[in-house]
Design an enzyme around this catalytic site. Structure first.
Site, mmCIF file in Angstrom:
data_model
loop_
_atom_site.group_PDB
_atom_site.id
_atom_site.type_symbol
_atom_site.label_atom_id
_atom_site.label_comp_id
_atom_site.label_asym_id
_atom_site.label_seq_id
_atom_site.Cartn_x
_atom_site.Cartn_y
_atom_site.Cartn_z
ATOM 1 N N ASP A 92 42.996 39.366 38.809
ATOM 2 C CA ASP A 92 43.257 40.749 38.817
ATOM 3 C C ASP A 92 44.574 40.975 39.855
ATOM 4 O OD1 ASP A 92 43.222 43.548 39.590
ATOM 5 O OD2 ASP A 92 41.280 43.302 40.614
ATOM 6 N N TRP A 96 50.587 51.420 36.724
ATOM 7 C CA TRP A 96 49.167 52.273 36.276
ATOM 8 C C TRP A 96 49.325 53.579 36.718
ATOM 9 C CZ3 TRP A 96 45.311 53.184 33.691
ATOM 10 C CH2 TRP A 96 44.251 53.819 34.029
ATOM 11 N N HIS A 124 40.304 42.426 36.573
ATOM 12 C CA HIS A 124 39.965 43.340 37.423
ATOM 13 C C HIS A 124 38.534 43.827 37.109
ATOM 14 C CE1 HIS A 124 40.517 46.912 39.988
ATOM 15 N NE2 HIS A 124 40.127 47.685 38.871
ATOM 16 N N ASP A 127 36.454 48.541 42.463
ATOM 17 C CA ASP A 127 37.574 49.483 42.248
ATOM 18 C C ASP A 127 37.272 50.914 43.183
ATOM 19 O OD1 ASP A 127 39.719 50.021 40.039
ATOM 20 O OD2 ASP A 127 38.651 51.946 40.087
ATOM 21 N N TRP A 128 37.225 51.865 42.223
ATOM 22 C CA TRP A 128 36.978 53.199 43.193
ATOM 23 C C TRP A 128 35.269 53.269 43.767
ATOM 24 C CZ3 TRP A 128 38.681 57.748 45.370
ATOM 25 C CH2 TRP A 128 40.019 57.872 45.438
#
Length: 300
Positions: free
Chosen positions: A246, A160, A275, A119-120
């Protein structure tokens, strides 16, 4: 820096599977970042970077298996976990997160880093690689991307993004539960909620989705294009490990596999996971990291 919140320590007591010693570094004046530092210092370093809206708790299933072989460093991004949380959303930016992580890496003197970014953790970690490539030896990208605004983000991401700005409650544990292929227990959901006792503590989590560059004119989109230029010359080992369920990141692994020279010939994985792949497949991920390291390290 004004109005910095610090989550009370009692919020983190008796979290299932999270018995690690806390460590702290000041990464800006009066701004403290928490990180886990497990395993022997002389071992190769694995840097585990989390994303939105999680914290190092996400890595609790992976750290025990990894720390037998590696020095495992797992920070909480500013605004998350046990790290300090500026209450002013304007404090947070893509570049600030990079600056804070850079300070941690330099303060700890980390080199020859094997990066695992989800993710980030990928959006930040891959930029750090581009910024100081000599400090990194291997990369694993997991359920992540490096967006430049040239490809429209999926509808699931835009939904989201809107939810993060307009949801009244923004319950972190519930968000994590919806992004996994397994059902989380009440105790585990409470673990993800622990860093955020009030809405004010969620400023960093709330703002993160709108920091993702979705417009090619965004200055960070331009910076990400520069990072891609570095990755397109990256010949050190590069692995992708993505979750089959995901919906936001589905297919994003192909861009890395097709563009990064170091990704050629690697044993890329698609795991049955959502995810938050660390929650669904943490122990398997630890084994994959070890196999990836060993298969790409000459026997001495």
């Amino acid at each position: 820096m004004e109005n910095i919140l610090r989550t009370p320590e009692e919020r983190f007591e008796n979290l299932p599977g999270y018995n690690f010693k806390p460590n702290y570094q000041e990464v800006a004046p009066a701004l403290r970042m928490h990180y886990l530092d497990e395993g022997k210092k002389e071992n190769p370093t694995v840097l585990l970077l989390h994303g939105e809206p999680t914290w190092s708790y996400l890595y609790r299933k992976m750290i025990p298996g990894l720390s037998d072989h590696f020095r495992v460093v797992a920070p909480d991004l500013i605004g998350f976990g046990k790290s300090d949380k500026p209450a002013d959303r304007a404090t947070y930016s893509y570049q600030k997160h990079l600056d804070w992580l850079t300070a941690l890496i330099l303060n700890l003197g980390l080199t020859e880093i094997l990066l695992f970014g989800q993710d980030w953790g990928g959006l930040t970690g891959l930029r750090l690689v581009a910024q100081m490539p000599d400090r990194f030896s291997m990369i694993i990208a997991s359920n992540t991307t490096l967006p430049t605004g040239s490809v429209p983000m999926p509808e699931s991401f835009m939904n989201w993004r809107a939810y993060s700005q307009h949801s009244e409650t923004f319950e972190i544990g519930k968000i994590i539960d919806t992004g996994t292929s397994t059902d989380l227990s009440d105790d585990v959901r409470a673990g993800y909620n622990a860093p955020f006792p009030t809405e004010a503590h969620k400023a960093g989590a709330r703002v993160f989705p709108v920091l993702v560059p979705i417009d090619p004119e965004d200055p960070e989109a331009a910076n990400n294009r520069k990072a891609w230029n570095v990755l397109q010359q990256w010949e050190k080992p590069f692995l992708t490990v993505f979750g089959s369920e995901d919906t936001i990141m589905k297919g994003a692994e192909k861009a890395f596999q097709n563009s990064v020279p170091g990704a050629q010939g690697q044993a890329h994985k698609i795991l049955k996971a959502g995810h938050f792949i660390q929650e669904d497949q943490g122990e398997a991920l630890a084994e994959i990291i070890l196999e990836f390291y060993q298969s790409n390290t000459p026997v001495r």
